[in-house]
Enzyme design. Structure first.
Site, PDB file in Angstrom:
ATOM      1  N   GLY A   1       0.802  -1.224   0.000  1.00  0.00           N
ATOM      2  CA  GLY A   1       0.000   0.000   0.000  1.00  0.00           C
ATOM      3  C   GLY A   1       0.823   1.257   0.000  1.00  0.00           C
ATOM      4  O   GLY A   1       0.378   2.296  -0.471  1.00  0.00           O
TER       5      GLY A   1
ATOM      6  N   THR B   1      -0.892  -3.004  -3.661  1.00  0.00           N
ATOM      7  CA  THR B   1      -1.609  -3.907  -4.539  1.00  0.00           C
ATOM      8  C   THR B   1      -1.696  -3.334  -5.947  1.00  0.00           C
ATOM      9  O   THR B   1      -2.096  -2.178  -6.129  1.00  0.00           O
ATOM     10  CB  THR B   1      -3.025  -4.177  -3.993  1.00  0.00           C
ATOM     11  OG1 THR B   1      -2.932  -4.882  -2.774  1.00  0.00           O
ATOM     12  CG2 THR B   1      -3.887  -4.966  -4.961  1.00  0.00           C
TER      13      THR B   1
ATOM     14  N   GLY C   1      -9.243   2.190  -2.509  1.00  0.00           N
ATOM     15  CA  GLY C   1      -9.937   1.382  -3.521  1.00  0.00           C
ATOM     16  C   GLY C   1      -9.033   0.931  -4.659  1.00  0.00           C
ATOM     17  O   GLY C   1      -9.422   0.988  -5.821  1.00  0.00           O
TER      18      GLY C   1
ATOM     19  N   SER D   1      -8.771  -6.462   1.353  1.00  0.00           N
ATOM     20  CA  SER D   1      -8.965  -5.011   1.413  1.00  0.00           C
ATOM     21  C   SER D   1     -10.457  -4.717   1.496  1.00  0.00           C
ATOM     22  O   SER D   1     -11.245  -5.282   0.740  1.00  0.00           O
ATOM     23  CB  SER D   1      -8.385  -4.343   0.164  1.00  0.00           C
ATOM     24  OG  SER D   1      -6.987  -4.275   0.285  1.00  0.00           O
TER      25      SER D   1
ATOM     26  N   LYS E   1      -3.269 -12.789   1.734  1.00  0.00           N
ATOM     27  CA  LYS E   1      -3.382 -11.788   2.795  1.00  0.00           C
ATOM     28  C   LYS E   1      -4.827 -11.734   3.253  1.00  0.00           C
ATOM     29  O   LYS E   1      -5.720 -11.456   2.452  1.00  0.00           O
ATOM     30  CB  LYS E   1      -2.917 -10.428   2.288  1.00  0.00           C
ATOM     31  CG  LYS E   1      -2.943  -9.350   3.379  1.00  0.00           C
ATOM     32  CD  LYS E   1      -2.184  -8.128   2.952  1.00  0.00           C
ATOM     33  CE  LYS E   1      -2.265  -7.030   3.993  1.00  0.00           C
ATOM     34  NZ  LYS E   1      -1.498  -5.846   3.605  1.00  0.00           N
TER      35      LYS E   1
ATOM     36  N   GLY F   1      -2.652  -9.086   9.273  1.00  0.00           N
ATOM     37  CA  GLY F   1      -3.603  -9.025   8.216  1.00  0.00           C
ATOM     38  C   GLY F   1      -3.732  -7.599   7.701  1.00  0.00           C
ATOM     39  O   GLY F   1      -2.909  -6.707   7.912  1.00  0.00           O
ATOM     40  N   ASN F   2      -4.864  -7.435   7.097  1.00  0.00           N
ATOM     41  CA  ASN F   2      -5.179  -6.168   6.445  1.00  0.00           C
ATOM     42  C   ASN F   2      -5.795  -5.171   7.443  1.00  0.00           C
ATOM     43  O   ASN F   2      -5.792  -5.405   8.644  1.00  0.00           O
ATOM     44  CB  ASN F   2      -6.124  -6.445   5.278  1.00  0.00           C
ATOM     45  CG  ASN F   2      -5.764  -5.619   4.073  1.00  0.00           C
ATOM     46  OD1 ASN F   2      -5.641  -4.400   4.184  1.00  0.00           O
ATOM     47  ND2 ASN F   2      -5.603  -6.252   2.928  1.00  0.00           N
TER      48      ASN F   2
ATOM     49  N   SER G   1       1.512   2.017   8.834  1.00  0.00           N
ATOM     50  CA  SER G   1       1.001   3.254   9.447  1.00  0.00           C
ATOM     51  C   SER G   1       2.008   3.920  10.386  1.00  0.00           C
ATOM     52  O   SER G   1       2.094   5.153  10.429  1.00  0.00           O
ATOM     53  CB  SER G   1      -0.287   2.975  10.228  1.00  0.00           C
ATOM     54  OG  SER G   1      -1.259   2.446   9.365  1.00  0.00           O
TER      55      SER G   1
HETATM   56  C1  LIG Z   1      -2.940   4.078   3.044  1.00  0.00           C
HETATM   57  C2  LIG Z   1      -2.942   2.593   3.077  1.00  0.00           C
HETATM   58  C3  LIG Z   1      -3.006   1.889   1.884  1.00  0.00           C
HETATM   59  C4  LIG Z   1      -3.002   0.493   1.904  1.00  0.00           C
HETATM   60  N1  LIG Z   1      -3.044  -0.188   0.735  1.00  0.00           N
HETATM   61  C5  LIG Z   1      -2.948  -1.548   0.744  1.00  0.00           C
HETATM   62  C6  LIG Z   1      -2.908  -2.274  -0.466  1.00  0.00           C
HETATM   63  O1  LIG Z   1      -2.930  -1.726  -1.557  1.00  0.00           O
HETATM   64  N2  LIG Z   1      -2.840  -3.631  -0.386  1.00  0.00           N
HETATM   65  C7  LIG Z   1      -2.781  -4.299   0.805  1.00  0.00           C
HETATM   66  O2  LIG Z   1      -2.690  -5.530   0.819  1.00  0.00           O
HETATM   67  N3  LIG Z   1      -2.796  -3.626   1.971  1.00  0.00           N
HETATM   68  C8  LIG Z   1      -2.884  -2.272   1.961  1.00  0.00           C
HETATM   69  N4  LIG Z   1      -2.885  -1.587   3.144  1.00  0.00           N
HETATM   70  C9  LIG Z   1      -2.862  -2.342   4.411  1.00  0.00           C
HETATM   71  C10 LIG Z   1      -1.444  -2.482   4.971  1.00  0.00           C
HETATM   72  O3  LIG Z   1      -0.631  -3.217   4.104  1.00  0.00           O
HETATM   73  C11 LIG Z   1      -1.488  -3.177   6.337  1.00  0.00           C
HETATM   74  O4  LIG Z   1      -2.001  -4.478   6.163  1.00  0.00           O
HETATM   75  C12 LIG Z   1      -2.347  -2.450   7.351  1.00  0.00           C
HETATM   76  O5  LIG Z   1      -2.227  -1.062   7.205  1.00  0.00           O
HETATM   77  C13 LIG Z   1      -1.964  -2.824   8.797  1.00  0.00           C
HETATM   78  O6  LIG Z   1      -0.638  -2.468   9.082  1.00  0.00           O
HETATM   79  P1  LIG Z   1      -0.247  -1.116   9.877  1.00  0.00           P
HETATM   80  O7  LIG Z   1      -1.124  -1.045  11.093  1.00  0.00           O
HETATM   81  O8  LIG Z   1       1.195  -1.273  10.186  1.00  0.00           O
HETATM   82  O9  LIG Z   1      -0.507  -0.009   8.923  1.00  0.00           O
HETATM   83  C14 LIG Z   1      -2.912  -0.194   3.148  1.00  0.00           C
HETATM   84  C15 LIG Z   1      -2.827   0.536   4.335  1.00  0.00           C
HETATM   85  C16 LIG Z   1      -2.847   1.907   4.322  1.00  0.00           C
HETATM   86  C17 LIG Z   1      -2.750   2.659   5.613  1.00  0.00           C
END
Ligand SMILES: Cc1cc2nc3c(=O)[nH]c(=O)nc-3n(C[C@H](O)[C@H](O)[C@H](O)COP(=O)(O)O)c2cc1C
Length: 358
Positions: free
Chosen positions: A62, A85, A113, A176, A216, A244-245, A318
């Site tokens: 992401g 993704t 999205g 997602s 995932k 996870g996500n 994050s």
């Molecule tokens: C802005 C943003 C965009 C994200 N885009 C994706 C993505 O495209 N594909 C995906 O598998 N996870 C995506 N995620 C999820 C992260 O990969 C991760 O699983 C989730 O944020 C939890 O980790 P964190 O608490 O360290 O952020 C996104 C997260 C954020 C904050």
């Protein structure tokens, strides 16, 4: 936090979150950020799927959706980077605003999205870094489906097959919350069919060197769904799971103004539920496949807790928004200290230790 990190963050904080993200990517792509990490402490080295990771802390999907800056992120000290993704065709994603920083909660809500430049450019950029000796870090590719694709399996198969020969590992993102119907792919029958197609696509795409294929999932899963996912993962022969996500849940104690925005919540409030989900799936899969723990990791202690709960590797996104790039070095240093304090000589000894002694 170093002065340069503080300065960079205060500039980025003055911008709307998505503009700040583009500014950070621009700076990384154009080498405006000094990115040269010291060599890793040997205690952090770990081998998973036969791949040698210099440390177990990875960048989650992401951040670098179009594989524009994997090497810059590796040189910040990440042990591996997951790009994507990516969807087969380019698509703009949801209308803006669609990204919110919940400062008081150290959390983010996104409903991007799958904004994606499409697989063509992604594939070209990953291809270009191959064979360059200075670009040898571990880069995974996370694939998804276009919003208007009816048979999701077609998109996943295309992404997997095209990237199998150039990614170090592959991820099928079925969790997602911002693509309608996507998370239904976590249901037992749909998941079984999808993973079998994805594995076949991986095998077609990489005849010689087959990169591990991961799914995932989570974290908003019922106990029954977790059981189903564990069983299907083991039955299909997928190589691992990322748990996870982001979550669609909203813990009652969020304080920020934007807490009720629609989308997936990530960051600190996600730590506990995602770690519980990880621990449960670790018990259900019984150490037969490696797991990557992701959700709310922000320091050495949270990374170590994921490992102790069952994660062979850890990812974060994050926390980088709130702590800046110096975070990676600090997490690794703290994690090495925590491992040593408990008498471990390598990461793998600590994986799942909290579950094994239960
Ligand atoms: C802005 C943003 C965009 C994200 N885009 C994706 C993505 O495209 N594909 C995906 O598998 N996870 C995506 N995620 C999820 C992260 O990969 C991760 O699983 C989730 O944020 C939890 O980790 P964190 O608490 O360290 O952020 C996104 C997260 C954020 C904050």
């Amino acid at each position: 936090m170093a002065l340069t990190d503080r300065l960079a963050l205060s500039v980025l904080y003055a911008l709307p979150p998505e503009t700040a993200h583009h500014a950070a990517l621009y700076a990384l792509e154009n080498h405006l950020v000094s990115t040269r990490a010291a060599p890793d402490d040997p205690i952090l080295r770990t081998t998973v799927w036969g791949i040698d990771f210099p440390n177990p802390i990875g960048l989650a999907a992401g951040f670098d959706k179009d594989a524009r800056v994997p090497d810059a992120m590796l040189s910040l000290g990440f042990g591996f980077v997951e790009a994507g993704t990516v969807t087969p065709r380019p698509q703009p994603g949801n209308p803006k605003p669609r990204l919110f920083r919940l400062d008081a909660d150290h959390a983010v809500i996104d409903r991007l999205g799958f904004n994606s430049g499409g697989i063509e450019g992604f594939e070209r950029r990953l291809m270009a870094r191959r064979g360059k000796p200075e670009k040898h870090g571990i880069v995974g590719a996370n694939v998804g489906k276009n919003r208007d694709t009816v048979d999701a399996g077609d998109d996943y198969a295309e992404g997997i097959e095209r990237l199998a020969g150039i990614a170090d590992y592959l991820v099928v993102n079925i969790s997602s919350p911002n693509t309608p119907g996507l998370r239904d792919l976590q249901q037992r029958a749909a998941l079984d069919g999808l993973l079998r197609r994805a594995i076949a696509a991986r095998n077609r795409g990489a005849a010689m060197r087959r990169p591990p294929l991961l799914a995932k999932v989570g974290p908003d899963l019922s106990p029954q769904q977790m059981e189903d996912i564990a069983e299907v993962a083991l039955a299909t022969g997928v190589d691992g799971l990322i748990i996870g996500n982001t979550t669609v849940a909203r813990p009652p104690d969020l304080n920020s103004r934007d807490r009720d925005e629609a989308g997936g919540l990530s960051g600190a409030p996600l730590f506990r539920p995602s770690t519980e989900c990880l621990a449960r799936i670790y018990r259900l899969t019984n150490r037969r496949i490696p797991l990557i723990g992701c959700g709310g990791v922000a320091d050495g202690a949270t990374a170590y807790a994921k490992i102790r709960a069952g994660a062979s590797l850890v990812q974060l996104y994050s926390a980088l928004v709130f702590h800046g790039p110096g975070l990676v070095r600090r997490i690794k240093q703290q994690l090495a200290e925590l491992l040593r304090a408990d008498g471990f000589t390598q990461v793998s000894e600590a994986v799942g230790i909290d579950q094994r002694s239960r």
